[in-house]
Design a protein around this motif. Structure first.
Motif, PDB file in Angstrom:
ATOM      1  N   HIS A   1       5.115 -11.650   6.239  1.00  0.00           N
ATOM      2  CA  HIS A   1       4.478 -10.583   5.466  1.00  0.00           C
ATOM      3  C   HIS A   1       5.506  -9.503   5.094  1.00  0.00           C
ATOM      4  CE1 HIS A   1       0.474 -11.640   7.645  1.00  0.00           C
ATOM      5  NE2 HIS A   1       0.589 -12.329   6.517  1.00  0.00           N
ATOM      6  N   ASN A   2       6.354  -9.127   6.045  1.00  0.00           N
ATOM      7  CA  ASN A   2       7.354  -8.104   5.776  1.00  0.00           C
ATOM      8  C   ASN A   2       8.350  -8.554   4.712  1.00  0.00           C
ATOM      9  OD1 ASN A   2       6.554  -5.996   7.613  1.00  0.00           O
ATOM     10  ND2 ASN A   2       7.288  -7.267   9.294  1.00  0.00           N
TER      11      ASN A   2
ATOM     12  N   GLN B   1      -2.572  -2.323   8.883  1.00  0.00           N
ATOM     13  CA  GLN B   1      -3.742  -3.141   9.220  1.00  0.00           C
ATOM     14  C   GLN B   1      -3.989  -3.007  10.714  1.00  0.00           C
ATOM     15  OE1 GLN B   1      -4.300  -7.781   9.517  1.00  0.00           O
ATOM     16  NE2 GLN B   1      -4.512  -7.233   7.352  1.00  0.00           N
TER      17      GLN B   1
ATOM     18  N   GLU C   1      -2.835  -6.836  -1.491  1.00  0.00           N
ATOM     19  CA  GLU C   1      -3.763  -6.149  -0.598  1.00  0.00           C
ATOM     20  C   GLU C   1      -3.228  -4.781  -0.169  1.00  0.00           C
ATOM     21  OE1 GLU C   1      -5.466  -8.764   2.489  1.00  0.00           O
ATOM     22  OE2 GLU C   1      -4.881 -10.434   1.189  1.00  0.00           O
ATOM     23  N   VAL C   2      -1.925  -4.687   0.041  1.00  0.00           N
ATOM     24  CA  VAL C   2      -1.327  -3.393   0.373  1.00  0.00           C
ATOM     25  C   VAL C   2      -1.481  -2.430  -0.803  1.00  0.00           C
ATOM     26  CG1 VAL C   2       0.883  -2.218   0.769  1.00  0.00           C
ATOM     27  CG2 VAL C   2       0.260  -4.226   2.132  1.00  0.00           C
TER      28      VAL C   2
ATOM     29  N   LYS D   1       1.818  -6.514  10.220  1.00  0.00           N
ATOM     30  CA  LYS D   1       2.402  -7.547   9.374  1.00  0.00           C
ATOM     31  C   LYS D   1       3.250  -8.496  10.217  1.00  0.00           C
ATOM     32  CE  LYS D   1       1.863  -4.167   6.061  1.00  0.00           C
ATOM     33  NZ  LYS D   1       1.586  -2.741   6.338  1.00  0.00           N
TER      34      LYS D   1
ATOM     35  N   VAL E   1      -0.366 -10.402   0.637  1.00  0.00           N
ATOM     36  CA  VAL E   1      -0.051  -9.156   1.317  1.00  0.00           C
ATOM     37  C   VAL E   1       0.338  -8.047   0.343  1.00  0.00           C
ATOM     38  CG1 VAL E   1       2.373  -9.786   1.778  1.00  0.00           C
ATOM     39  CG2 VAL E   1       1.210  -8.117   3.249  1.00  0.00           C
TER      40      VAL E   1
ATOM     41  N   PRO F   1       4.500   1.038   2.096  1.00  0.00           N
ATOM     42  CA  PRO F   1       3.831  -0.230   2.392  1.00  0.00           C
ATOM     43  C   PRO F   1       3.650  -0.509   3.873  1.00  0.00           C
ATOM     44  CG  PRO F   1       6.090  -0.626   1.727  1.00  0.00           C
ATOM     45  CD  PRO F   1       5.817   0.844   1.482  1.00  0.00           C
TER      46      PRO F   1
ATOM     47  N   TYR G   1      -3.492 -11.918   5.828  1.00  0.00           N
ATOM     48  CA  TYR G   1      -3.600 -11.516   4.428  1.00  0.00           C
ATOM     49  C   TYR G   1      -3.684 -12.767   3.566  1.00  0.00           C
ATOM     50  CZ  TYR G   1      -1.571  -7.105   6.142  1.00  0.00           C
ATOM     51  OH  TYR G   1      -1.316  -5.958   6.843  1.00  0.00           O
TER      52      TYR G   1
ATOM     53  N   LEU H   1       6.683  -8.370   1.347  1.00  0.00           N
ATOM     54  CA  LEU H   1       6.581  -6.978   0.889  1.00  0.00           C
ATOM     55  C   LEU H   1       7.915  -6.474   0.353  1.00  0.00           C
ATOM     56  CD1 LEU H   1       4.363  -5.102   3.497  1.00  0.00           C
ATOM     57  CD2 LEU H   1       3.972  -5.248   1.037  1.00  0.00           C
TER      58      LEU H   1
ATOM     59  N   HIS I   1       0.278   2.122   4.505  1.00  0.00           N
ATOM     60  CA  HIS I   1      -0.636   1.021   4.812  1.00  0.00           C
ATOM     61  C   HIS I   1      -0.407   0.541   6.237  1.00  0.00           C
ATOM     62  CE1 HIS I   1      -1.781  -3.219   5.298  1.00  0.00           C
ATOM     63  NE2 HIS I   1      -2.770  -2.913   4.480  1.00  0.00           N
TER      64      HIS I   1
END
Length: 280
Positions: free
Chosen positions: A193-194, A139, A157-158, A189, A154, A183, A151, A197, A137
């Motif tokens: 976000h990271n 973006q 969506e991933v 990200k 996130v 991911p 996001y 995830l 993934h």
């Protein structure tokens, strides 16, 4: 069944050693930008216990620009040929169909595509082969992906994106057994976000595809520790163990020995599989 498929059947996490044959990769750009340096690095990573070598000829760091397919092949092919001669599973890190085709013909076991086979013709190249594919993934594109990524959820969506790319791959004739998902830590990200995830990596594992996690030396680790990119070994090992604890099957790293030593301790405590320590 190729070599990577066979070792994925073993009940243990696999270590993918990174070789960037580039002048500008975020961590080791310029270190291995000649065939001789890259081959020596390949030999060292094999000696340290890498299960897979991931060889790339184009930087995908934030802000990086693309190079031509011919240039990319000039960089990677001699290193791939050497790695294949050492009888270790070999991955090519590319998004270009022409590079995929040439390296598949040479005998690579995995195409590791940050663009998830979205380039015109990429799906067909992989479908016409027996190679495995890692769908990642991202973006946006490398040159712009860190310009304010957004996001709502996130992790969801991933997963949704990866499920769509899996469906596209399967509809083209790529068997599910050949698919790995990633991911894309750091690819479009933010720091938060990271972290989300990594916390939610088990949700990707629940899709029943092998999950590849590439956290080694990433900027999120620099944010946490305050360390420069080449001083993130300990943080990278900690992140690798967290990913394995969530069920990741392949960990992409720059520091193979440090990661393998940590996995030995993890295996001893968690009793991952009989013979795991002997294998290491």
């Amino acid at each position: 069944m190729n070599r990577l498929q066979r070792i994925l059947q073993q009940n243990r996490p696999l270590i993918m050693g990174v070789i960037n044959v580039t002048p500008d990769s975020f961590s080791d750009g310029g270190y291995f930008d000649t065939t001789e340096k890259a081959i020596e690095q390949a030999r060292r990573l094999i000696q340290e216990g890498a299960d897979i070598l991931d060889i790339g000829g184009e930087s995908t760091r934030p802000g990086s620009l693309s190079v031509g397919g011919d240039e990319e092949l000039l960089r990677v092919m001699p290193v791939i040929e050497f790695a294949l001669s050492m009888d270790i599973p070999v991955s090519v890190d590319t998004s270009k169909p022409e590079v995929m085709r040439a390296t598949i013909d040479a005998g690579v076991d995995l195409v590791n595509d940050i663009n998830a086979l979205r380039a015109p013709g990429a799906l067909d190249v992989v479908a016409d082969s027996a190679v495995m594919i890692c769908l990642m993934h991202m973006q946006g594109k490398p040159e712009t992906m860190q310009h304010n990524p957004q996001y709502s959820d996130v992790v969801a969506e991933v997963i949704s994106f990866l499920e769509q790319r899996v469906a596209a791959a399967v509809s083209t004739g790529i068997e599910r057994e050949r698919i790995i998902i990633d991911p894309g830590f750091g690819f479009g990200k933010t720091f938060e976000h990271n972290l989300m995830l990594l916390r939610g990596l088990d949700r990707l594992v629940s899709t029943n595809f092998p999950v590849l996690a590439g956290l080694s030396r990433k900027s999120m680790l620099g944010t946490i520790t305050g360390n420069a990119v080449n001083d993130r070994v300990h943080a990278s090992v900690a992140a690798a163990l967290l990913a394995v604890g969530q069920g990741a099957r392949i960990i992409r790293v720059h520091d193979v020995k440090a990661t393998r030593d940590a996995f030995s301790v993890f295996a001893a405590v968690n009793r991952i599989a009989p013979g795991f320590l002997l294998h290491l």
